[in-house]
Write an enzyme that holds these catalytic residues in place. Sequence first.
Site, short mmCIF file in Angstrom:
data_model
loop_
_atom_site.label_atom_id
_atom_site.label_comp_id
_atom_site.label_asym_id
_atom_site.label_seq_id
_atom_site.Cartn_x
_atom_site.Cartn_y
_atom_site.Cartn_z
N GLY A 1 50.23 13.22 -81.99
CA GLY A 1 50.59 13.70 -80.66
C GLY A 1 49.37 14.18 -79.90
O GLY A 1 48.34 14.53 -80.49
N CYS A 2 49.50 14.20 -78.58
CA CYS A 2 48.35 14.55 -77.75
C CYS A 2 47.99 16.02 -77.88
O CYS A 2 46.83 16.37 -78.11
CB CYS A 2 48.60 14.17 -76.29
N TYR A 3 48.98 16.90 -77.76
CA TYR A 3 48.72 18.33 -77.96
C TYR A 3 48.17 18.57 -79.36
O TYR A 3 47.21 19.32 -79.56
CB TYR A 3 50.02 19.13 -77.82
N ALA A 4 48.81 17.97 -80.34
CA ALA A 4 48.41 18.20 -81.74
C ALA A 4 46.98 17.75 -81.97
O ALA A 4 46.21 18.45 -82.65
CB ALA A 4 49.38 17.47 -82.67
N SER B 1 44.57 17.73 -79.82
CA SER B 1 43.64 18.68 -79.17
C SER B 1 43.52 19.98 -79.95
O SER B 1 42.53 20.69 -79.82
CB SER B 1 44.09 18.96 -77.73
#
Lengths: 318, 318, 318, 318
Positions: free
Chosen positions: B131-134, B136
């Site tokens: 995932g994108c948040y994960a 980062s």
Amino acid sequence: MKAGIFGGSGYSGRELSRWLSHHPSVTVEFSTGSAKPHIPHEEGVSRPADVYFLCLPHGTSAVYVEKVRALHPDALVIDLSGDLRLKTPESYQLWYGQEHSAPGLLKDAVFGLTEVFRSELRGARLISNPGCYATSVMLPLLPLIQGRWVEPDDIIADAKSGASGAGRSPREDLLFCEVEGNLSIYSPGRKHRHIGEIEETIERETGIRPTVTFVPYLLPVERGILSAIYVRTAHSVDELRNALSTYYAGSPFVRLVERAPRLKDVTHTNLCLMSIHEGAPGRAIVVSALDNLVKGAAGQAIQNMNVALGFEETEGLV
Amino acid sequence: MKAGIFGGSGYSGRELSRWLSHHPSVTVEFSTGSAKPHIPHEEGVSRPADVYFLCLPHGTSAVYVEKVRALHPDALVIDLSGDLRLKTPESYQLWYGQEHSAPGLLKDAVFGLTEVFRSELRGARLISNPGCYATSVMLPLLPLIQGRWVEPDDIIADAKSGASGAGRSPREDLLFCEVEGNLSIYSPGRKHRHIGEIEETIERETGIRPTVTFVPYLLPVERGILSAIYVRTAHSVDELRNALSTYYAGSPFVRLVERAPRLKDVTHTNLCLMSIHEGAPGRAIVVSALDNLVKGAAGQAIQNMNVALGFEETEGLV
Amino acid sequence: MKAGIFGGSGYSGRELSRWLSHHPSVTVEFSTGSAKPHIPHEEGVSRPADVYFLCLPHGTSAVYVEKVRALHPDALVIDLSGDLRLKTPESYQLWYGQEHSAPGLLKDAVFGLTEVFRSELRGARLISNPGCYATSVMLPLLPLIQGRWVEPDDIIADAKSGASGAGRSPREDLLFCEVEGNLSIYSPGRKHRHIGEIEETIERETGIRPTVTFVPYLLPVERGILSAIYVRTAHSVDELRNALSTYYAGSPFVRLVERAPRLKDVTHTNLCLMSIHEGAPGRAIVVSALDNLVKGAAGQAIQNMNVALGFEETEGLV
Amino acid sequence: MKAGIFGGSGYSGRELSRWLSHHPSVTVEFSTGSAKPHIPHEEGVSRPADVYFLCLPHGTSAVYVEKVRALHPDALVIDLSGDLRLKTPESYQLWYGQEHSAPGLLKDAVFGLTEVFRSELRGARLISNPGCYATSVMLPLLPLIQGRWVEPDDIIADAKSGASGAGRSPREDLLFCEVEGNLSIYSPGRKHRHIGEIEETIERETGIRPTVTFVPYLLPVERGILSAIYVRTAHSVDELRNALSTYYAGSPFVRLVERAPRLKDVTHTNLCLMSIHEGAPGRAIVVSALDNLVKGAAGQAIQNMNVALGFEETEGLV
């Protein structure tokens, strides 16, 4: 009542003019620094008024506070700069990196976080309006520390502000093409001036000095501050919420809400909305939102004027 | 090499098509879900390709992973949905609130955080793109936890994302008039799915399970994620910086920088930039920035494909 | 081939550096005006290169064109300023309000509207890159006037540009808070410099001088120009469309489309997209869209370099 | 006075609620369609009020106008939809592509372009509020045509609107990621409904039917319309300016300004600002700016209510 504004062309000064034009009991007599008609600051000093608002850069502002008070000792003076927010010349030197231009004023100025210092503001003649970031952090944090609901150490404030908070003087990093589509951090950690204001004010009022890790951001929006404040606590979210609700029961502009407030819930209003959420065990998240130009500047200045001069606190603000 | 894309009309799918069109060794053969020519997902299953990218909603995606693998057992399949990121059906049930549609796939899928799982990705035939948040949060955090540079408890991640992260399906809260000039928090605390992904992945790799307080925001920008991660540490900022620099020495897309990275430093690139700053005593601030559609989705998928198929890791990405 | 850039820190100069870094046949040797390493313009003059790009303000630019040509007579020089776009010192004086600093250059400079002057550009050693607004108007208009498809009088160009077109020098009216949420007109009517460039260039090429009412706008976007050009015509929309399609048949970057192009269809590309629509009887609407920093500046400069030096016209641009 | 709003959750309805909450003589009794408390439209019909505002989609709106008038024959009804703007069922069929749901209402409805139809609005009981685009074009154009200052043929209106004009129903083309950084044209030429409204209204009032080429744009801003209207004239800019100044001498919300008005000069106000500029010989450029949600919808509705009910025209609007 007659009002005079110093620095009426900046974002805070302009916002102040706009709100005052709707105030039923106050008329703006003059505004210095604006284009038409152009009135130099020096000329403003000699103009009679009942209340003077100073929207000038720090360093300059205190100089004009002194001049205005010398000539108009009975008038109310409200300084929106950072010059009178800290209470000792040493603290000013530390956080502003320069000598204070009028240290004699520091003790006289009442700190204008209206909801907290309301009784001291009644009848005051010199008010220091709080910083926008500091307001967004102190309003939720001060009662929680005072009531020992949260630990004063290891407080983290992650605070996002619209670009108007950086003022209207042309700077490359504030150009549309630099801010649009972007998000940037400046002065992360223990460097921003508002840390001094937050910690010193909370200690003065509560006797407890908090330690705040503070990260300010420049958001690609015109106005508004949203702060997430991470606190250590042994209490439940409900207890914290009740503590804040009770503290602000008689304060029409501060409200607890269920869902985290969004910027647009508060922009163009004098509100500060707050919510509390559960974090990992032992952590709570306090969210606060306000408009940096209103509750963070011009609106709170008018609110302070209302209290100082005996008007209804909400007059001209709803 | 021939590539097929499922779900080519969403923001991730479109970004993937654009980047692949510049890849010297890969040609996009078909893209389902797009307008012209319209190819239904079912038709995509029967089309031969060397690598399949799935940009479908979770729940649906795993179903098509199974179908594609049944028909094309030698092909590489890269799933950009959340379906294969958690490693047990129970965990999936917990964080996604539904039963897993193809639990048999979970063990086979290599987790595609390229810089961390590079060796497992070589020759892989099923990859779950993070995932994108994960991404980062994990990229800076995992090495710091693995090296015991920071305490695994009481980690706070304050993560701001552009609106494309929420996808292209019409929703009132994603309308221009709702997002513009606004900043909003959703699922604060311990609720967002990416918490499960972050904690489980870090534990699997390091043997240490962190506890993360996670607050995600919707920013008024199209793309980019900026995360501020507040960690407890007994070490200096320099030590932390060195630890990360050393860990990512051979990784061209992850870089340590002095000043906090801004969103626009990384948008339209596959970079993840990081910086570390001093907080209050015992606290450090780790900042990471990436483009949610590139390093957070399409770019990392191509990077994983490059590693899996033996291309240069940076091919088509610079 | 080695390239040198004068004025590499402005928006055009930076865009040029970025695109040239992907050009297979050219390497940027130096860039003046940037921060690190700082190379003064004077030092750039002495640095050997095969092609020099000048992204300097008008007035200054022609001075450096002369200096560079004196020292490097065989090099290709491409001037992105307005200094060499008009063909007589009188016209320059009229539109720029100042004397020309190097009038001897005016006759030597080939006007770099690539699709129109391609044959003159082959082997050229001095090229004047067109203005961004002018490119967006001339590309659709010139062939329509040349073929007498539209009346040359009473042409109206309503042209909206992103803020990067105004450059990177700090100015109050370009601050984020001034541009965001706003739309403003400047120099409406017959005042903007690009009118001279449009009318003079079209006359030189077609023998017919058009008269253009020109209204430029500052849009709250970073990049892109969308122009609506209102023309009087006795012909159908289809005839006009065919005329333009035929004219640009061999030009890969100029394309006729059915629906009016949007800014985001062209940003970050070297494309100029055009469409034609029916107005009230006798009126047609020609819409053109391009990226002011690419086809309107850096991209067209590279396209001109490709043609002048014998590279493929699209090299480094797709 | 008691007011009822139908469709209070859309952008116009919400704006109306906000402005009415400051109106000294009117209280909002109910608002249908909003979340809390949810009141169905049918229930609103039975609720007694002195003035009803309908912010419903066209087609639906006229149906509720009929129902409300049947039950509350003495009440004032103001329809903000397009249902009652055209004066014949044939014209409605032509521009809206559907049969009119209540053709009997068309003759009774006074067209609420306040400054033009003020005398007819006094005491009116059914008012059709004009469209936002149409208001921005008719206000400057109608007096110029009536006084024969400009030729009625070959008028070009290039009109840019903020996204709130497209309403709050989720649509892919209105998502933040589609509108941000973009500019798009829809229905160019002779297709937009507001053309019918503009031409028919001007003809009804002046006896002269103009022909308008109309190009509407979706701007990446929340609110505001800026229209550039290109007119043929034998008169000077000063004469046109005087003609408009004279016409609007007694109208507090319409003002002539020297420099072209910008969107932010009018947003959040009920103003329509206008300027006139010289074009090529025989052409003048008329610029008008207003806030589509205020003077283009809710504000003008309140202004019409004020006139119809005998309040001060500016009440609740400054």
